[in-house]
Design a protein around this motif. Sequence first.
Motif, PDB file in Angstrom:
ATOM      1  N   GLU A 315      27.973  34.726  44.737  1.00  0.00           N
ATOM      2  CA  GLU A 315      28.490  35.346  43.517  1.00  0.00           C
ATOM      3  C   GLU A 315      27.196  35.918  42.689  1.00  0.00           C
ATOM      4  O   GLU A 315      27.124  36.741  42.410  1.00  0.00           O
ATOM      5  CB  GLU A 315      29.112  34.385  42.675  1.00  0.00           C
ATOM      6  CG  GLU A 315      29.942  34.931  41.663  1.00  0.00           C
ATOM      7  CD  GLU A 315      30.781  33.788  40.791  1.00  0.00           C
ATOM      8  OE1 GLU A 315      30.694  33.856  39.460  1.00  0.00           O
ATOM      9  OE2 GLU A 315      31.206  32.872  41.372  1.00  0.00           O
ATOM     10  N   LEU A 442      38.558  31.205  46.188  1.00  0.00           N
ATOM     11  CA  LEU A 442      39.330  32.149  45.437  1.00  0.00           C
ATOM     12  C   LEU A 442      38.844  32.936  44.325  1.00  0.00           C
ATOM     13  O   LEU A 442      38.521  34.017  44.223  1.00  0.00           O
ATOM     14  CB  LEU A 442      40.707  31.740  45.053  1.00  0.00           C
ATOM     15  CG  LEU A 442      41.575  31.392  46.312  1.00  0.00           C
ATOM     16  CD1 LEU A 442      43.007  30.775  45.719  1.00  0.00           C
ATOM     17  CD2 LEU A 442      42.048  32.670  46.991  1.00  0.00           C
ATOM     18  N   LYS A 443      37.987  32.179  43.530  1.00  0.00           N
ATOM     19  CA  LYS A 443      36.993  32.551  42.173  1.00  0.00           C
ATOM     20  C   LYS A 443      36.084  33.447  42.714  1.00  0.00           C
ATOM     21  O   LYS A 443      36.016  34.585  42.231  1.00  0.00           O
ATOM     22  CB  LYS A 443      36.332  31.161  41.660  1.00  0.00           C
ATOM     23  CG  LYS A 443      35.538  31.551  40.522  1.00  0.00           C
ATOM     24  CD  LYS A 443      34.897  30.343  40.144  1.00  0.00           C
ATOM     25  CE  LYS A 443      33.887  30.719  38.902  1.00  0.00           C
ATOM     26  NZ  LYS A 443      33.145  29.507  38.442  1.00  0.00           N
ATOM     27  N   LEU A 445      36.066  35.608  45.634  1.00  0.00           N
ATOM     28  CA  LEU A 445      36.784  36.737  46.158  1.00  0.00           C
ATOM     29  C   LEU A 445      37.020  37.455  45.062  1.00  0.00           C
ATOM     30  O   LEU A 445      37.054  38.869  45.046  1.00  0.00           O
ATOM     31  CB  LEU A 445      37.694  36.314  47.022  1.00  0.00           C
ATOM     32  CG  LEU A 445      37.517  35.435  48.424  1.00  0.00           C
ATOM     33  CD1 LEU A 445      38.609  35.268  49.239  1.00  0.00           C
ATOM     34  CD2 LEU A 445      36.549  36.240  49.101  1.00  0.00           C
ATOM     35  N   ARG A 446      37.878  36.933  44.112  1.00  0.00           N
ATOM     36  CA  ARG A 446      38.426  37.619  42.809  1.00  0.00           C
ATOM     37  C   ARG A 446      37.158  38.350  42.094  1.00  0.00           C
ATOM     38  O   ARG A 446      37.337  39.684  41.779  1.00  0.00           O
ATOM     39  CB  ARG A 446      39.156  36.702  41.962  1.00  0.00           C
ATOM     40  CG  ARG A 446      39.479  37.343  40.547  1.00  0.00           C
ATOM     41  CD  ARG A 446      40.380  36.602  39.706  1.00  0.00           C
ATOM     42  NE  ARG A 446      40.490  36.788  38.440  1.00  0.00           N
ATOM     43  CZ  ARG A 446      39.696  37.091  37.321  1.00  0.00           C
ATOM     44  NH1 ARG A 446      38.611  36.318  37.492  1.00  0.00           N
ATOM     45  NH2 ARG A 446      40.007  37.545  36.180  1.00  0.00           N
ATOM     46  N   ARG A 447      36.071  37.561  41.707  1.00  0.00           N
ATOM     47  CA  ARG A 447      35.133  37.980  40.867  1.00  0.00           C
ATOM     48  C   ARG A 447      34.272  39.108  41.931  1.00  0.00           C
ATOM     49  O   ARG A 447      33.779  40.289  41.189  1.00  0.00           O
ATOM     50  CB  ARG A 447      33.801  36.850  40.591  1.00  0.00           C
ATOM     51  CG  ARG A 447      34.472  35.883  39.688  1.00  0.00           C
ATOM     52  CD  ARG A 447      33.538  34.955  38.988  1.00  0.00           C
ATOM     53  NE  ARG A 447      33.988  34.439  37.692  1.00  0.00           N
ATOM     54  CZ  ARG A 447      33.336  33.412  37.030  1.00  0.00           C
ATOM     55  NH1 ARG A 447      32.253  33.458  37.591  1.00  0.00           N
ATOM     56  NH2 ARG A 447      33.870  32.997  35.754  1.00  0.00           N
ATOM     57  N   SER A 449      35.386  41.332  43.935  1.00  0.00           N
ATOM     58  CA  SER A 449      36.330  42.496  43.719  1.00  0.00           C
ATOM     59  C   SER A 449      36.014  43.461  42.783  1.00  0.00           C
ATOM     60  O   SER A 449      35.802  44.555  42.308  1.00  0.00           O
ATOM     61  CB  SER A 449      37.619  42.311  44.231  1.00  0.00           C
ATOM     62  OG  SER A 449      38.157  41.553  43.271  1.00  0.00           O
ATOM     63  N   LEU A 450      35.955  42.422  41.516  1.00  0.00           N
ATOM     64  CA  LEU A 450      35.696  42.932  39.916  1.00  0.00           C
ATOM     65  C   LEU A 450      34.266  43.637  39.865  1.00  0.00           C
ATOM     66  O   LEU A 450      34.136  44.470  39.392  1.00  0.00           O
ATOM     67  CB  LEU A 450      36.150  41.995  39.069  1.00  0.00           C
ATOM     68  CG  LEU A 450      37.797  41.438  38.912  1.00  0.00           C
ATOM     69  CD1 LEU A 450      37.706  40.280  38.157  1.00  0.00           C
ATOM     70  CD2 LEU A 450      38.465  42.655  38.672  1.00  0.00           C
ATOM     71  N   SER A 503      36.183  42.550  32.462  1.00  0.00           N
ATOM     72  CA  SER A 503      37.178  42.503  33.497  1.00  0.00           C
ATOM     73  C   SER A 503      36.895  40.803  34.043  1.00  0.00           C
ATOM     74  O   SER A 503      38.150  40.485  34.881  1.00  0.00           O
ATOM     75  CB  SER A 503      36.921  43.269  34.646  1.00  0.00           C
ATOM     76  OG  SER A 503      35.726  42.968  35.210  1.00  0.00           O
ATOM     77  N   GLY A 505      34.894  39.874  35.973  1.00  0.00           N
ATOM     78  CA  GLY A 505      33.895  39.651  37.166  1.00  0.00           C
ATOM     79  C   GLY A 505      32.801  38.979  37.357  1.00  0.00           C
ATOM     80  O   GLY A 505      32.261  38.270  38.364  1.00  0.00           O
TER      81      GLY A 505
END
Length: 520
Positions: A315, A442-443, A445-447, A449-450, A503, A505
Amino acid sequence: MSLVRNFATVGSATLLSRVLGFVRDVLLAAALGAGPVADAFVVAFRLPNLFRRLFAEGAFNSAFIPLFGRTVEEEGDEGARRFAGEIGSALLFCLLVLTAVAQILMPFVVWALAPGFADDAQKFDLTVMMSRIAFPYLIFMSLLAYVGGILNTYQRFAAAAFAPVMLNVVMSLVLATVLAAGITDNTALGIILAGGVMVGGVVQLAVVVIDLKRLGFRIPVYRPRYTKSAKRLLALGIPGVVAGGVTQINIAVGQIIASLQEGANALLYYADRLYQLPLGVIGIAIGVVLLPSLTRQLRAGQTAAYQHSLNRALEFSLVLTLPAAVALAVVPHEIVAVLFQRVRFDAAAVDGTAAALMAFSFGLPAFVLNKVFSPGYFAREDTKTPMKFAAVGMVVNVGLSIALFPVLKHVGIALATTLAGWVNTGLLIVVLWRRGHFHPDLKLLRRLSLVLLASLVMGVALHFAAFYLAPYLGGGVLAVRVAALGLLVLTGIVTFGVVTQLSGGADLVGMAKTLTRRNT
């Protein structure tokens, strides 16, 4: 100390080194341009520098740190000193033998690295002379990696990270002297520049040796022997050198092909230096810090902590890498023109370097991710799997370089390096995931994308900002051009920072607080 703080320690040191490296390269461009001496210097410096990157930026440590860390845990400091002494004596002996052989065979080495130079006897002889003077630099850099591995295992990252700064200080002083004295003779320039590389190597090694003395770790001196420790290190180290240095090996392949085009090696060198800034600051910092951390967690059976470290490293790396890659792809011409266009570095050189930089930029995330996922293998003392993937990447690189060079010239070489980097990194990720050694949460993958969305928004902002700043970036007083480039960079940073923070991210504010918080 948290991973973020350790990343910041190594990253800030690398950033300072890269910034001073730009000062050095600006002076180099002014003194040599993209002519024959520049081509000769690039090849002469690339040979020992290849070993520096293979050793100092992870490959040697990928084998040494897990073994040394295990010795510290199982046998204590006394056993660690004995292990370090055995490895150090064997390493120095091998380096001295390699250097002696290289000095004798240097004409053949230069021909192998730059066969196109053989058509110009003067350039070829100059390259051989400079390579002989500069080659012992690898001795100091390999010993720097060895001492740095000891320091990193004891969580002392600063000295080894700041040591490369000294090379750029030394070389900047040398080049400034060349410009001030008006030296133009090719032979004199070659001797001075290659000698500066040697002096820089000595100074860098001195920095880490002083810190090792402060640590109180005394390395015993032994007669070189092929001990059990040396045998194990060799078994891990040979695959590690191939796996960890795939990017540099690919660049070396490109150098051979580029020697067939006049000035191509110099153009690729300047482009390489630019994309190496984010790669060095992010990728090297993560590679240096992550391997000792993952090794300790696996030895202690802390599987959850291992997965957390790997996810957060991924990340953190892409939060910094994705916007850097987009920026280099969107405004490469503006960056190259402001930094390098002066004296003997003309508009044609700017165009050629910018085109190569754009091609390299698409591979930047792959090169950084390689630094993130390789420690997942190395921490388990598995260097053979990454070696196999590196071999696949090398085949792809050679094939694409040969196929693209007749059409795209030096830009084809840069593009081949990028595509090979993605193939190698993709294999690392897939196999680590299939083995159950990497579980993206999941944290993450979400971040990600943002962060990608924020990077693309920043790219659009940079495109329009460059359009409006074009009159100030394209010509006139250097100070105005530098200020305009600074404003362009600031526009990108602010745009990305605001979008990614709002957002969700990345929590950039939280990261900043972590860096400023004192250790307790």
